[in-house]
Design an enzyme around this catalytic site. Structure first.
Site, PDB file in Angstrom:
ATOM      1  N   MET A 206      62.888   6.655  89.837  1.00 56.14           N
ATOM      2  CA  MET A 206      63.245   7.883  89.682  1.00 56.14           C
ATOM      3  C   MET A 206      62.480   8.809  90.467  1.00 56.14           C
ATOM      4  SD  MET A 206      64.362  10.761  88.384  1.00 56.14           S
ATOM      5  CE  MET A 206      63.714  12.278  87.785  1.00 56.14           C
ATOM      6  N   PRO A 207      60.997   8.901  90.545  1.00 58.49           N
ATOM      7  CA  PRO A 207      60.649  10.255  91.196  1.00 58.49           C
ATOM      8  C   PRO A 207      61.334  10.634  92.585  1.00 58.49           C
ATOM      9  CG  PRO A 207      58.736   8.329  90.559  1.00 58.49           C
ATOM     10  CD  PRO A 207      60.120   7.738  90.485  1.00 58.49           C
ATOM     11  N   ILE A 208      61.463  11.830  92.446  1.00 63.42           N
ATOM     12  CA  ILE A 208      61.916  12.554  93.520  1.00 63.42           C
ATOM     13  C   ILE A 208      60.880  13.707  93.812  1.00 63.42           C
ATOM     14  CG2 ILE A 208      63.715  14.253  94.423  1.00 63.42           C
ATOM     15  CD1 ILE A 208      65.700  13.091  92.127  1.00 63.42           C
TER      16      ILE A 208
ATOM     17  N   ILE B  91      61.944   8.690  96.074  1.00 64.84           N
ATOM     18  CA  ILE B  91      62.484   9.483  97.468  1.00 64.84           C
ATOM     19  C   ILE B  91      61.713  10.798  97.569  1.00 64.84           C
ATOM     20  CG2 ILE B  91      64.376  11.118  97.738  1.00 64.84           C
ATOM     21  CD1 ILE B  91      66.199   9.307  95.912  1.00 64.84           C
TER      22      ILE B  91
END
Lengths: 61, 61, 61, 61, 61, 61
Positions: free
Chosen positions: A1-3, A40
């Site tokens: 998940m990390p953006i 991302i």
């Protein structure tokens, strides 16, 4: 998940962005325990005339 | 109130953005029970050299 | 790549968000010619006391 | 700390942005009790073809 | 159109946010030549443990 | 100037965020040639029910 979103003044080369994406992803994966594929990184160039500190545009400082 | 922000790589036509704005607004109004007038959609083009997954810029993948 | 961000007042159920994520993703995939797997939707609840139009907080309107 | 982000259609002059940065910083410092140095203002120009209300792009309205 | 987003540490009262929304909207309308109705202000509280400068979380500084 | 924004699911400890802020700042300073003082890192926790990929909320996947 990390953006991860990185706002910087223009002027960094493609090379610097590539290296930064690599280093930030490596740090996020190692410390936040996620996978590279889930991470991302988005860069946004902010022109100096679009950025102010203490009420003064960076293009005038 | 709903503000919808869509980040995509460049290359979508004006037509596609118009259709997307229409379809997203329709979905938000129908499902979240709001009005079209209250629904804002903002597009942001993100160049491939400004976007990385798994630590690799999309322009290099 | 598409990252869609939806800011709304609180109060939508989990069900509504699930349906909205489905509908927005379907629209993005169909119109912007991308894949479902590449499409991310993020919701952000914005409290009425954190949102103003015409200079008036929604919690006071 | 305060970071203020202003999204507007293009067309404002450098002068207007400078004055806006000054006025917003002054308001934030006075009302939120912070320092000018801690206050950052970032402008983002959003083209009319990237902004829709009621499902219609501003460039078509 | 203008959308203004204000990120601050928690602790501002409802009153302060109301006054800030009013003052920012007034400045945007006056300087950027838009209408109050078109001007949206969104506040986001950022906890001190979610904000770092010089690599140090504000909650530890 | 660099402002880095990290969106992750909740669950990271204060320790992990502190270490991540340090590592990201170090990378940005070294690669983008800026100063630690000019580098801000903001974390945003995004609940799993507020995040969807492929049209499915992470809380349901």
């Amino acid at each position: 998940m990390p953006i991860v979103r990185v706002e910087m003044w223009p002027g960094r080369t493609h090379e610097q962005k590539a290296e930064l994406a690599r280093a930030i992803t490596e740090a996020v994966v190692r410390i936040a325990k996620t996978t590279p594929e889930a991470t991302i990184v988005v860069f946004e160039d902010v022109a100096k005339e679009n950025w102010a500190q203490a009420g003064v545009l960076a293009s005038e400082a």
